[in-house]
Design a protein around this motif. Structure first.
Motif, PDB file in Angstrom:
ATOM      1  N   ILE A 109       6.157   3.755  10.059  1.00 46.44           N
ATOM      2  CA  ILE A 109       5.863   4.001  11.471  1.00 46.44           C
ATOM      3  C   ILE A 109       4.557   3.335  11.874  1.00 46.44           C
ATOM      4  O   ILE A 109       4.466   2.684  12.909  1.00 46.44           O
ATOM      5  CB  ILE A 109       5.830   5.517  11.769  1.00 46.44           C
ATOM      6  CG1 ILE A 109       7.240   6.081  11.592  1.00 46.44           C
ATOM      7  CG2 ILE A 109       5.345   5.773  13.180  1.00 46.44           C
ATOM      8  CD1 ILE A 109       7.345   7.561  11.813  1.00 46.44           C
ATOM      9  N   THR A 110       3.529   3.471  11.002  1.00 51.78           N
ATOM     10  CA  THR A 110       2.260   2.803  11.298  1.00 51.78           C
ATOM     11  C   THR A 110       2.481   1.310  11.498  1.00 51.78           C
ATOM     12  O   THR A 110       1.970   0.706  12.447  1.00 51.78           O
ATOM     13  CB  THR A 110       1.266   2.999  10.143  1.00 51.78           C
ATOM     14  OG1 THR A 110       1.278   4.360   9.757  1.00 51.78           O
ATOM     15  CG2 THR A 110      -0.117   2.590  10.557  1.00 51.78           C
TER      16      THR A 110
ATOM     17  N   VAL B 204      16.369   2.213  -1.644  1.00 50.24           N
ATOM     18  CA  VAL B 204      16.950   2.514  -0.338  1.00 50.24           C
ATOM     19  C   VAL B 204      16.972   4.013  -0.056  1.00 50.24           C
ATOM     20  O   VAL B 204      16.637   4.454   1.037  1.00 50.24           O
ATOM     21  CB  VAL B 204      18.374   1.920  -0.240  1.00 50.24           C
ATOM     22  CG1 VAL B 204      19.049   2.361   1.060  1.00 50.24           C
ATOM     23  CG2 VAL B 204      18.304   0.407  -0.307  1.00 50.24           C
ATOM     24  N   PHE B 205      17.341   4.801  -1.071  1.00 45.09           N
ATOM     25  CA  PHE B 205      17.565   6.225  -0.775  1.00 45.09           C
ATOM     26  C   PHE B 205      16.376   7.121  -1.121  1.00 45.09           C
ATOM     27  O   PHE B 205      16.291   8.233  -0.645  1.00 45.09           O
ATOM     28  CB  PHE B 205      18.813   6.720  -1.506  1.00 45.09           C
ATOM     29  CG  PHE B 205      20.063   6.073  -1.004  1.00 45.09           C
ATOM     30  CD1 PHE B 205      20.519   6.336   0.292  1.00 45.09           C
ATOM     31  CD2 PHE B 205      20.770   5.171  -1.783  1.00 45.09           C
ATOM     32  CE1 PHE B 205      21.661   5.735   0.776  1.00 45.09           C
ATOM     33  CE2 PHE B 205      21.916   4.558  -1.297  1.00 45.09           C
ATOM     34  CZ  PHE B 205      22.366   4.837  -0.023  1.00 45.09           C
ATOM     35  N   ILE B 206      15.486   6.647  -1.972  1.00 46.53           N
ATOM     36  CA  ILE B 206      14.372   7.512  -2.351  1.00 46.53           C
ATOM     37  C   ILE B 206      13.034   6.968  -1.854  1.00 46.53           C
ATOM     38  O   ILE B 206      12.284   7.653  -1.163  1.00 46.53           O
ATOM     39  CB  ILE B 206      14.330   7.694  -3.889  1.00 46.53           C
ATOM     40  CG1 ILE B 206      15.669   8.255  -4.354  1.00 46.53           C
ATOM     41  CG2 ILE B 206      13.175   8.609  -4.273  1.00 46.53           C
ATOM     42  CD1 ILE B 206      15.824   8.321  -5.840  1.00 46.53           C
ATOM     43  N   ILE B 207      12.750   5.715  -2.186  1.00 43.91           N
ATOM     44  CA  ILE B 207      11.418   5.178  -1.906  1.00 43.91           C
ATOM     45  C   ILE B 207      11.206   4.974  -0.407  1.00 43.91           C
ATOM     46  O   ILE B 207      10.204   5.425   0.150  1.00 43.91           O
ATOM     47  CB  ILE B 207      11.211   3.847  -2.666  1.00 43.91           C
ATOM     48  CG1 ILE B 207      11.463   4.038  -4.154  1.00 43.91           C
ATOM     49  CG2 ILE B 207       9.826   3.307  -2.418  1.00 43.91           C
ATOM     50  CD1 ILE B 207      10.520   4.985  -4.842  1.00 43.91           C
ATOM     51  N   ILE B 208      12.128   4.293   0.246  1.00 42.92           N
ATOM     52  CA  ILE B 208      11.924   3.983   1.663  1.00 42.92           C
ATOM     53  C   ILE B 208      11.777   5.258   2.511  1.00 42.92           C
ATOM     54  O   ILE B 208      10.860   5.333   3.332  1.00 42.92           O
ATOM     55  CB  ILE B 208      13.035   3.050   2.190  1.00 42.92           C
ATOM     56  CG1 ILE B 208      12.871   1.685   1.518  1.00 42.92           C
ATOM     57  CG2 ILE B 208      12.974   2.906   3.704  1.00 42.92           C
ATOM     58  CD1 ILE B 208      13.887   0.657   1.908  1.00 42.92           C
ATOM     59  N   PRO B 209      12.631   6.260   2.317  1.00 40.61           N
ATOM     60  CA  PRO B 209      12.386   7.493   3.095  1.00 40.61           C
ATOM     61  C   PRO B 209      11.014   8.107   2.836  1.00 40.61           C
ATOM     62  O   PRO B 209      10.417   8.712   3.731  1.00 40.61           O
ATOM     63  CB  PRO B 209      13.499   8.435   2.605  1.00 40.61           C
ATOM     64  CG  PRO B 209      14.573   7.544   2.112  1.00 40.61           C
ATOM     65  CD  PRO B 209      13.884   6.341   1.561  1.00 40.61           C
ATOM     66  N   MET B 210      10.503   7.903   1.627  1.00 37.24           N
ATOM     67  CA  MET B 210       9.183   8.459   1.337  1.00 37.24           C
ATOM     68  C   MET B 210       8.070   7.666   2.006  1.00 37.24           C
ATOM     69  O   MET B 210       6.935   8.119   2.094  1.00 37.24           O
ATOM     70  CB  MET B 210       8.938   8.488  -0.179  1.00 37.24           C
ATOM     71  CG  MET B 210       9.777   9.524  -0.894  1.00 37.24           C
ATOM     72  SD  MET B 210       9.454   9.479  -2.659  1.00 37.24           S
ATOM     73  CE  MET B 210       7.867  10.292  -2.729  1.00 37.24           C
ATOM     74  N   MET B 211       8.380   6.443   2.430  1.00 35.84           N
ATOM     75  CA  MET B 211       7.351   5.598   3.038  1.00 35.84           C
ATOM     76  C   MET B 211       7.362   5.690   4.561  1.00 35.84           C
ATOM     77  O   MET B 211       6.806   4.839   5.243  1.00 35.84           O
ATOM     78  CB  MET B 211       7.573   4.144   2.631  1.00 35.84           C
ATOM     79  CG  MET B 211       7.192   3.869   1.194  1.00 35.84           C
ATOM     80  SD  MET B 211       7.686   2.226   0.709  1.00 35.84           S
ATOM     81  CE  MET B 211       6.793   1.247   1.878  1.00 35.84           C
TER      82      MET B 211
ATOM     83  N   ALA C  76       0.841  -1.199   0.000  1.00 33.10           N
ATOM     84  CA  ALA C  76       0.000   0.000   0.000  1.00 33.10           C
ATOM     85  C   ALA C  76       0.873   1.246   0.000  1.00 33.10           C
ATOM     86  O   ALA C  76       0.600   2.217  -0.706  1.00 33.10           O
ATOM     87  CB  ALA C  76      -0.922  -0.009   1.216  1.00 33.10           C
ATOM     88  N   GLY C  77       1.953   1.191   0.777  1.00 34.60           N
ATOM     89  CA  GLY C  77       2.865   2.320   0.823  1.00 34.60           C
ATOM     90  C   GLY C  77       3.562   2.545  -0.514  1.00 34.60           C
ATOM     91  O   GLY C  77       3.657   3.674  -1.004  1.00 34.60           O
ATOM     92  N   LEU C  78       4.025   1.456  -1.102  1.00 40.44           N
ATOM     93  CA  LEU C  78       4.724   1.578  -2.388  1.00 40.44           C
ATOM     94  C   LEU C  78       3.815   2.167  -3.459  1.00 40.44           C
ATOM     95  O   LEU C  78       4.253   2.916  -4.324  1.00 40.44           O
ATOM     96  CB  LEU C  78       5.205   0.197  -2.851  1.00 40.44           C
ATOM     97  CG  LEU C  78       6.452  -0.362  -2.181  1.00 40.44           C
ATOM     98  CD1 LEU C  78       6.723  -1.777  -2.652  1.00 40.44           C
ATOM     99  CD2 LEU C  78       7.649   0.525  -2.477  1.00 40.44           C
ATOM    100  N   ARG C  79       2.534   1.816  -3.366  1.00 40.46           N
ATOM    101  CA  ARG C  79       1.611   2.262  -4.408  1.00 40.46           C
ATOM    102  C   ARG C  79       1.248   3.735  -4.289  1.00 40.46           C
ATOM    103  O   ARG C  79       0.628   4.295  -5.183  1.00 40.46           O
ATOM    104  CB  ARG C  79       0.325   1.421  -4.353  1.00 40.46           C
ATOM    105  CG  ARG C  79       0.525  -0.034  -4.695  1.00 40.46           C
ATOM    106  CD  ARG C  79       0.648  -0.246  -6.180  1.00 40.46           C
ATOM    107  NE  ARG C  79       1.371  -1.447  -6.538  1.00 40.46           N
ATOM    108  CZ  ARG C  79       0.828  -2.635  -6.734  1.00 40.46           C
ATOM    109  NH1 ARG C  79      -0.454  -2.801  -6.590  1.00 40.46           N
ATOM    110  NH2 ARG C  79       1.567  -3.671  -7.078  1.00 40.46           N
ATOM    111  N   THR C  80       1.603   4.338  -3.152  1.00 38.09           N
ATOM    112  CA  THR C  80       1.308   5.769  -3.039  1.00 38.09           C
ATOM    113  C   THR C  80       2.405   6.586  -3.706  1.00 38.09           C
ATOM    114  O   THR C  80       2.273   7.797  -3.849  1.00 38.09           O
ATOM    115  CB  THR C  80       1.233   6.218  -1.571  1.00 38.09           C
ATOM    116  OG1 THR C  80       2.466   5.916  -0.949  1.00 38.09           O
ATOM    117  CG2 THR C  80       0.095   5.551  -0.846  1.00 38.09           C
TER     118      THR C  80
END
Lengths: 300, 306
Positions: free
Chosen positions: A221-222, A209-216, A184-188
């Motif tokens: 946290i949820t 690692v450097f772009i997608i994960i920080p954006m999620m 769900a996170g990736l799809r946002t």
């Protein structure tokens, strides 16, 4: 039902229906969540045995708790289990989600297969893995029958590694949920970001690692909050897969509380132990949740 | 709202691929992705497979054969025994009793908890009174309190009400502990309903219950389904509350299952145990398969919407 007269615009009357309707919620919030918690904390300072009593003993119960070998084992197990379950299920969940996010065929089928264990109860999960990992009949025997006579794989029956054995079952049951949340996170994440990264020639793993994960961050946290609050309650799975054994090797705090409460007739210990559990939540999870809620509110 | 789309992505799978599909079906990349996924899928299915094949074997076959092999002589005896004559302690009437107990717990608990939560959500979205948000906050924080902290005082409360050990008591407990997440679901749903609708009804003179029953309730059908799925699986799979708040004759299926399998006395009949586990897993599995996307929407909506 005309419990109110809106034409005469009685604000207090209008609120009356609403208030009456929320009596269950108000009672649940105040009596159960607030009242019962406070009650338990207060009674953890008493010498309650079979019945709750108000003979105050200060911190005696806590001293006894922290000198009890069983409690120390429970805490250690919970710490090991939680740490591994958190890291591994986030890792596995994320990898699975990334894999499913590759615009593949049959995505629905794969997703359903990965998520179905989550529909099963911990009791069923524990029993199945108890059976699969049974050294006499399960995987160990199968491998031995192939000719590897000294092969040993009995994680639920070996006190040194039993908590890792439970982890196998736990991960199987819940990684699908984490996968689903991560997906769900990736799809946002906007496809343009992927395109931009591709144009810049950034390798896929680096983009993750450097772009997608920080954006999620928010989803992460949820997920941490959800996992954390379910981990501390871990009980059914242990009971069904090992019963806390062998000996005391897979005891956990929730089981300590239950056993003290309903078997050993030592309510004081149970209250002290559950207060420690509450304290853990207050220290670990609420700041995390607050971090997330606070951020959301600022953005709203 | 990003949250909405987040929960939908995992549930719907209607994502339209916007790039061209990798042209060759057997590119190295595809073989790796599908190969990995296949292995993982098999790993996840493996326990279910083992449960099924074990439950269809006789004990002699289990003792000689291996855990992976399909049954040579298919027998349904273990299923019959698990359902009607497996022993828990002194009683030997199988899981059927637990099944019906679970049904009798499940139906009122689900209806009551969903009904109360939807009213809560309605009030919190449309009839906010002073203090309402405070109670809601306590409710949400309460969702994080370990059950162990509240178990015993609740025993006392239920005992005082004369409900300790009864199914009614357990129904109340399920309603209480299901309330935070369900209320959150309904509140978020009703908040997203345009307020003009509510205002118009008010102008037309509709009252609290009228608006609820004639406008809000019919409109909230999708979220009711999601909430129901959430509750049915959650309550059916519950173990802790069942074992604490009911008497042995009222034990739900999960508790009875654990007692059958982990009972110390007697020879272990693994085939009966696996049949019993499958019977217990049956209801949530059927719900899961039948509801498909909705199940996933339920868990992600509950989880992702904060």
């Amino acid at each position: 039902m005309t419990t109110n007269a809106p034409t005469r615009s009685g604000k207090p009357i209008r609120n009356l229906s609403a208030r009456v309707a929320t009596i269950p919620m108000v009672l649940t919030a105040t009596v159960v969540f607030l009242g019962c918690s406070v009650w338990t904390v207060v009674y953890s300072f008493t010498r309650s045995g079979l019945m709750p009593r108000t003979s105050w003993v200060g911190l005696d119960q806590y001293e006894r708790l922290w000198s009890s070998r069983r409690w120390l084992i429970s805490i250690e197990n919970l710490a090991i289990y939680s740490f591994l379950a958190l890291t591994l299920s986030l890792l596995v969940g994320f990898l699975l989600a990334a894999l499913l996010d590759q615009k593949i065929r049959y995505e629905n089928t794969f997703r359903s297969i990965l998520l179905y264990p989550f529909a099963l109860s911990f009791v069923v999960t524990g029993l199945v893995w108890q059976w699969i990992l049974n050294p006499e009949f399960g995987v160990q025997r199968f491998i031995r029958a192939l000719g590897y006579d000294s092969f040993t794989f009995d994680p639920l029956y070996n006190p040194d590694i039993v908590i890792y054995g439970v982890l196998i079952a736990g991960l199987w049951q819940s990684s699908g949920l984490i996968m689903c949340l991560m997906l769900a996170g990736l799809r946002t994440i906007d496809d343009d970001i992927w395109k931009a990264a591709r144009i810049d020639g950034i390798p896929t793993w680096k983009t993750y690692v450097f772009i997608i994960i920080p954006m999620m961050r928010s989803v992460l946290i949820t997920t941490l909050v959800i996992l954390g609050s379910s981990l501390i309650k871990l009980y059914d799975l242990i009971l069904a897969s090992t019963g806390g054994g062998p000996a005391l090797a897979s005891e956990i705090p929730a089981k300590y509380v239950y056993d003290m409460m309903f078997m050993n007739q030592n309510l004081g210990q149970a209250f002290a132990a559950s207060t420690m559990m509450l304290l853990t939540v207050v220290v670990v999870i609420i700041p995390l949740a607050y971090l997330e809620f606070g951020r959301k509110r600022r953005h709203a | 709202m990003p949250d909405k789309s987040m929960s939908d992505w995992c549930s719907d799978g209607q994502r339209v691929p916007d790039g061209p599909r990798p042209s060759s079906g057997f590119s190295r990349r595809n073989v790796m992705i599908y190969g990995t996924l296949l292995v993982i899928a098999l790993y996840y299915l493996f326990p279910l497979y083992v449960m099924i094949v074990t439950s269809l074997k006789g004990m002699p076959e289990i003792r000689i054969g291996n855990i992976f092999s399909p049954p040579v002589d298919i027998t349904f005896q273990p299923w019959v025994k698990a359902w009607s004559s497996a022993c828990t302690g002194l009683d030997c009437d199988g899981l059927s009793r637990g099944f019906w107990n679970s049904v009798r717990i499940l139906i009122p608990s689900t209806i009551l908890s969903v009904a109360i939560a939807s009213i809560n959500g309605y009030v919190l979205a449309n009839w906010r009174f002073r203090g309402a948000d405070l109670f809601f906050t306590i409710l949400i924080i309460g969702a994080f309190i370990p059950y162990q902290v509240m178990i015993y005082p609740l025993v006392i409360l239920l005992r005082e009400m004369g409900l300790y050990g009864s199914l009614t008591g357990l129904v109340l407990v399920h309603t209480v502990f299901g309330m935070p997440i369900l209320t959150l679901l309904f509140r978020n749903y009703f908040t997203s309903v345009p307020e003009e609708l509510f205002r118009a009804a008010r102008v037309d003179g509709a009252g609290f219950w009228q608006i609820y029953f004639q406008i809000m309730l019919p409109m909230s059908l999708p979220i009711i389904v999601v909430a129901t799925i959430l509750q049915v699986t959650g309550i059916w799979n519950d173990f802790l509350f069942g074992v604490i708040y009911t008497k042995p004759e009222n034990y739900p299926m999960t508790v009875q299952l654990n007692n059958i399998v982990n009972s110390v006395r007697g020879v272990k009949e693994y085939n009966v145990n696996m049949a019993a586990a499958l019977l217990t897993a049956g209801v949530p599995l059927i719900i899961y398969i039948a509801s498909g996307k909705l199940f996933m929407r339920g868990i992600t909506a509950g989880a992702v919407k904060g």
